[in-house]
Design a protein around this motif. Structure first.
Motif, PDB file in Angstrom:
ATOM      1  N   UNK A 112     102.098 -15.295 124.885  1.00 54.46           N
ATOM      2  CA  UNK A 112     100.945 -15.913 124.236  1.00 54.46           C
ATOM      3  C   UNK A 112      99.815 -14.902 124.092  1.00 54.46           C
ATOM      4  N   UNK A 113      99.136 -15.005 122.973  1.00 51.76           N
ATOM      5  CA  UNK A 113      97.917 -14.234 122.706  1.00 51.76           C
ATOM      6  C   UNK A 113      96.774 -15.243 122.644  1.00 51.76           C
ATOM      7  N   UNK A 114      95.728 -15.006 123.420  1.00 54.94           N
ATOM      8  CA  UNK A 114      94.619 -15.970 123.476  1.00 54.94           C
ATOM      9  C   UNK A 114      93.287 -15.272 123.293  1.00 54.94           C
ATOM     10  N   UNK A 115      92.424 -15.903 122.502  1.00 55.01           N
ATOM     11  CA  UNK A 115      91.035 -15.475 122.409  1.00 55.01           C
ATOM     12  C   UNK A 115      90.261 -16.157 123.536  1.00 55.01           C
ATOM     13  N   UNK A 116      89.026 -15.735 123.834  1.00 56.21           N
ATOM     14  CA  UNK A 116      88.268 -16.368 124.917  1.00 56.21           C
ATOM     15  C   UNK A 116      88.238 -17.894 124.771  1.00 56.21           C
ATOM     16  N   UNK A 117      88.593 -18.580 125.858  1.00 59.55           N
ATOM     17  CA  UNK A 117      88.639 -20.035 125.856  1.00 59.55           C
ATOM     18  C   UNK A 117      89.970 -20.599 125.409  1.00 59.55           C
ATOM     19  N   UNK A 118      90.867 -19.754 124.920  1.00 59.82           N
ATOM     20  CA  UNK A 118      92.154 -20.229 124.414  1.00 59.82           C
ATOM     21  C   UNK A 118      93.078 -20.677 125.521  1.00 59.82           C
ATOM     22  N   UNK A 119      93.765 -21.799 125.304  1.00 61.95           N
ATOM     23  CA  UNK A 119      94.733 -22.343 126.247  1.00 61.95           C
ATOM     24  C   UNK A 119      95.389 -23.558 125.643  1.00 61.95           C
ATOM     25  N   UNK A 125     105.316 -28.674 133.415  1.00 65.83           N
ATOM     26  CA  UNK A 125     106.600 -28.216 132.874  1.00 65.83           C
ATOM     27  C   UNK A 125     107.713 -28.524 133.878  1.00 65.83           C
ATOM     28  N   UNK A 126     108.927 -28.642 133.376  1.00 64.96           N
ATOM     29  CA  UNK A 126     110.075 -28.918 134.239  1.00 64.96           C
ATOM     30  C   UNK A 126     111.000 -27.708 134.341  1.00 64.96           C
ATOM     31  N   UNK A 127     110.390 -26.533 134.431  1.00 58.26           N
ATOM     32  CA  UNK A 127     111.173 -25.327 134.645  1.00 58.26           C
ATOM     33  C   UNK A 127     110.364 -24.348 135.487  1.00 58.26           C
ATOM     34  N   UNK A 128     111.049 -23.372 136.060  1.00 51.63           N
ATOM     35  CA  UNK A 128     110.390 -22.324 136.844  1.00 51.63           C
ATOM     36  C   UNK A 128     109.864 -21.260 135.890  1.00 51.63           C
ATOM     37  N   UNK A 129     108.660 -20.782 136.166  1.00 52.42           N
ATOM     38  CA  UNK A 129     108.099 -19.774 135.271  1.00 52.42           C
ATOM     39  C   UNK A 129     107.304 -18.738 136.058  1.00 52.42           C
ATOM     40  N   UNK A 130     107.490 -17.479 135.671  1.00 49.81           N
ATOM     41  CA  UNK A 130     106.688 -16.365 136.168  1.00 49.81           C
ATOM     42  C   UNK A 130     105.754 -15.962 135.027  1.00 49.81           C
ATOM     43  N   UNK A 131     104.459 -16.197 135.196  1.00 52.36           N
ATOM     44  CA  UNK A 131     103.483 -15.858 134.159  1.00 52.36           C
ATOM     45  C   UNK A 131     102.843 -14.527 134.525  1.00 52.36           C
ATOM     46  N   UNK A 132     103.146 -13.512 133.733  1.00 53.96           N
ATOM     47  CA  UNK A 132     102.653 -12.159 133.999  1.00 53.96           C
ATOM     48  C   UNK A 132     101.426 -11.935 133.129  1.00 53.96           C
ATOM     49  N   UNK A 133     100.332 -11.585 133.767  1.00 52.78           N
ATOM     50  CA  UNK A 133      99.116 -11.301 133.008  1.00 52.78           C
ATOM     51  C   UNK A 133      99.198  -9.903 132.416  1.00 52.78           C
ATOM     52  N   UNK A 197     102.652 -13.161 129.537  1.00 48.49           N
ATOM     53  CA  UNK A 197     104.097 -13.029 129.362  1.00 48.49           C
ATOM     54  C   UNK A 197     104.791 -13.949 130.358  1.00 48.49           C
ATOM     55  N   UNK A 198     105.477 -14.971 129.854  1.00 50.44           N
ATOM     56  CA  UNK A 198     106.073 -15.991 130.715  1.00 50.44           C
ATOM     57  C   UNK A 198     107.590 -15.880 130.699  1.00 50.44           C
ATOM     58  N   UNK A 199     108.168 -15.521 131.855  1.00 50.82           N
ATOM     59  CA  UNK A 199     109.619 -15.464 132.006  1.00 50.82           C
ATOM     60  C   UNK A 199     110.050 -16.808 132.585  1.00 50.82           C
ATOM     61  N   UNK A 200     110.731 -17.616 131.763  1.00 52.28           N
ATOM     62  CA  UNK A 200     111.055 -18.981 132.146  1.00 52.28           C
ATOM     63  C   UNK A 200     112.516 -19.157 132.545  1.00 52.28           C
TER      64      UNK A 200
END
Length: 377
Positions: A112-119, A125-133, A197-200
């Motif tokens: 995901x690409x986000x501008x300030x305030x983006x989300x 969610x019903x899965x395991x996720x590693x969210x890498x900044x 970067x989310x590895x799901x």
């Protein structure tokens, strides 16, 4: 090459499917493997799953790809691209450190690409996720796992909840990793323009396993046998299903599961199917077996297509399940399946004498011509 800075064994023992955690500096000196412009280019493609999500006051705007970026606001918006590991080789390298988990659990790399305030708002969610900044900073809140969170319908395409009391409330900087198991509510928004970067990892549901197995049974004409009862008794209550009849038909159904080889063949094919499109480009012109043999003997490497699902059973080392199909080699090909399914690249050094086996070379030629493996440049 990306390398984790922590013990994966210790992580699995303490956190995996147990509780969320932030791993500060999970990747040292992290650099985005893909640029925002490259990601936007993928989001514009018809065959790639992408979304644009923006918030205007209390209103949400969601658009599904292919996206355009001609008229976007200054901030409070994001765009998300699924399965980037299928389409961008540099981004796909980010998945490699997580291959200490089973490949059959891996779903995809979402970016995901986000501008300030983006989300995307608070959700579960019903899965395991590693969210890498990646570049930029993002604030994350994670709540406890409960059954009574109230849904909120800010937009039909967003399954949000009304809110939660956080057990994690922190800011992620480049290289930090947030791990969230299934069922824990979370909410993240960009503090500054940022990449995540989310590895799901997604485990199969009972429903989908049953449905898939039923399809396999029908397609392969397994169990095409009627219920028979030559000792059927006469009765007064013709509307009743008697216990013996119920038990007999239940036994008929259960007997379908009583064939380990059938179950293994079905599960191998089922798990090797991808949920996302693959960037498959069939070889043109096709490779001949002699050409494949010479290529490997010269020390060159072949690489598996990004996102391609390829599995085997250790007790059947010459049977492979690739992209929903079964491939079989002679038993003397030994650990051929392991060489192709465990490693992302294959060379003569790994293959040893197997590189001279005609059946193995024939299989490799098939896989190259299907676009499943390709020469490393």
């Amino acid at each position: 090459m990306y390398q984790l800075t922590f013990s994966f064994e210790e992580f699995l023992a303490e956190f995996w499917q147990k509780k969320p955690t932030i791993i500060k500096g999970g990747f040292k000196d992290f650099i985005d493997p893909i640029s925002p412009d490259e990601l936007a280019g993928l989001a514009m493609e018809e065959e790639i799953d992408s979304r644009y999500i923006a918030k205007h006051g209390s209103e949400w705007d969601v658009r599904h790809g292919p996206l355009t970026f001609d008229d976007v606001p200054e901030d409070n918006w994001s765009f998300i691209v699924q399965a980037v590991n299928h389409w961008h080789e540099g981004a796909a390298r980010l998945v490699t450190p997580f291959r200490q988990l089973p490949n059959w659990l891996l779903d995809d790399l979402m970016i995901s690409y986000s501008t300030p305030g983006g989300g995307v708002g608070p959700h579960i969610d019903q899965y395991d996720v590693f969210i890498i900044q990646g570049s930029g900073k993002r604030h994350w809140r994670v709540g406890p796992k409960k059954d009574d969170y109230e849904e909120e319908f800010g937009h039909p395409a967003l399954r949000q909840i009304k809110g939660f009391e956080p057990i994690i409330d922190d800011m992620l900087e480049p290289g930090d990793i947030l791990y969230i198991p299934p069922g824990f509510p979370h909410d993240g928004y960009a503090i500054e323009t940022s990449m995540s970067f989310s590895v799901g990892f997604r485990s199969p549901k009972k429903q989908e396993l049953l449905s898939s197995f039923a399809d396999y049974v029908i397609a392969n004409e397994i169990g095409d046998v009627h219920y028979h009862n030559p000792d059927l008794p006469a009765r007064q209550n013709s509307g009743a299903i008697l216990d013996d009849e119920f038990n007999a038909m239940e036994t008929m159904m259960r007997s379908l599961l009583d064939h380990p080889e059938v179950m293994k063949a079905w599960l191998g094919e089922h798990l090797s199917n991808s949920r996302h499109e693959l960037d498959i480009i069939a070889a043109e012109p096709v490779w001949e077996n002699a050409e494949v043999h010479q290529f490997l003997k010269s020390g060159e490497a072949l690489k598996r297509l990004g996102g391609l699902r390829a599995f085997y059973y250790p007790e059947q080392p010459s049977v492979l399940f690739i992209n929903g199909e079964r491939f079989e080699l002679p038993e003397e090909c030994g650990d051929a399946a392991a060489q192709l399914c465990d490693a992302e690249t294959v060379t003569q050094a790994q293959l040893g004498e197997m590189v001279d086996h005609p059946a193995f070379i024939d299989l490799i030629a098939q896989l190259i011509n299907l676009g499943y493996w390709y020469p490393v440049e």
